[in-house]
Design a protein around this motif. Sequence first.
Motif, short mmCIF file in Angstrom:
data_model
loop_
_atom_site.label_atom_id
_atom_site.label_comp_id
_atom_site.label_asym_id
_atom_site.label_seq_id
_atom_site.Cartn_x
_atom_site.Cartn_y
_atom_site.Cartn_z
N LEU A 150 0.83 -1.20 0.00
CA LEU A 150 0.00 0.00 0.00
C LEU A 150 0.86 1.25 0.00
O LEU A 150 1.91 1.30 0.64
N THR A 151 0.38 2.26 -0.73
CA THR A 151 0.99 3.58 -0.71
C THR A 151 -0.05 4.56 -0.22
O THR A 151 -1.17 4.59 -0.72
N VAL A 152 0.32 5.36 0.78
CA VAL A 152 -0.63 6.27 1.42
C VAL A 152 -0.22 7.71 1.17
O VAL A 152 0.94 8.08 1.36
N VAL A 190 -6.51 -1.79 3.78
CA VAL A 190 -6.83 -0.41 3.41
C VAL A 190 -7.46 0.32 4.60
O VAL A 190 -7.10 1.48 4.89
N ALA A 213 -4.79 1.27 7.05
CA ALA A 213 -4.00 2.42 6.60
C ALA A 213 -4.77 3.72 6.83
O ALA A 213 -4.18 4.74 7.23
N ILE A 214 -6.07 3.71 6.57
CA ILE A 214 -6.89 4.91 6.77
C ILE A 214 -6.98 5.25 8.26
O ILE A 214 -6.85 6.41 8.66
N SER A 273 -3.72 6.69 9.43
CA SER A 273 -3.60 8.08 8.99
C SER A 273 -4.45 9.00 9.86
O SER A 273 -4.00 10.08 10.28
N THR A 326 -7.53 1.93 -5.74
CA THR A 326 -7.26 3.11 -4.92
C THR A 326 -8.51 3.52 -4.17
O THR A 326 -9.59 3.61 -4.76
N VAL A 346 -5.34 5.84 -0.46
CA VAL A 346 -4.58 4.62 -0.25
C VAL A 346 -4.57 3.81 -1.55
O VAL A 346 -5.63 3.41 -2.04
N GLU A 347 -3.38 3.57 -2.09
CA GLU A 347 -3.23 2.81 -3.33
C GLU A 347 -2.77 1.40 -3.01
O GLU A 347 -1.72 1.20 -2.39
N ASP A 348 -3.56 0.42 -3.42
CA ASP A 348 -3.19 -0.99 -3.31
C ASP A 348 -2.53 -1.37 -4.63
O ASP A 348 -3.21 -1.62 -5.63
#
Length: 244
Positions: free
Chosen positions: A2-4, A227, A230-231, A234, A175, A167-169
């Motif tokens: 994941l990219t956040v 995901v 990650a949210i 954040s 996304t 958030v990109e998986d």
Amino acid sequence: MLTVHAVNASLKVQLGSAGPAVPSEVLARVEAIWKSEKERRGDSLFNGRLFSIEHSGPERITGWFAEYRWFLAQRRDPSLYQVLKIRPLGVTGLLCCTDGIVLGRRAGHVEMDAGLWELVPSGGVDGSRVDGTGQPDLGAHLLTELEEETGIQAAAVSKPPQAFVMVEDQLNHVTDVGLIVRVNHSAAQVRELFAALTDREYDELEVVPASRISDFLMNRSARLAEVSRAILDSAARQADLLLG
């Protein structure tokens, strides 16, 4: 993986190109996969449409609308991504009621993350809700999912949903934009509305006080969708966001 990324509260979604040109042999492969899935799953499988991302940034996301069957074929045969390049856009709500944050356990019959806990509501952007310029409206999409998945009406929302994270998986090419949404309901009211639903994507809901969200993340780490984690991570770094 994941990219956040943090995003602006006023994040916009806009239509761009018409999508890639797809060779006939790839279309035939898509059709074969779709036919096989239909035979297996019957009328429960519906070929709607989804917003596929071309470019994304903190202020704007651009893309085009693709058929769901393209994405399904891409999931079943990952090599198709090189041609189809489907990157679905979804919305996930950080739903805050008066008693805490609402999470749900995914039902066993759903396509993705069955049995895992995740933030509620969530769903794909299909273009059914648009803003005054005819562009996809993330907040309106989220409010539609809110009613469908929890039974909570948009009128109960204290102010428009606010985007705060993307958030990109990269493995699944999906996304999600995280938006915070607040409702003037207690945990008991949320559960009562959810219990009245006849068609559910979740087996159950849980309301976690904001002060205990770190404990929830620690104790449910193996059963929480990546995901959503990650949210939540954040949001936890932005105390003002959770406290409202």
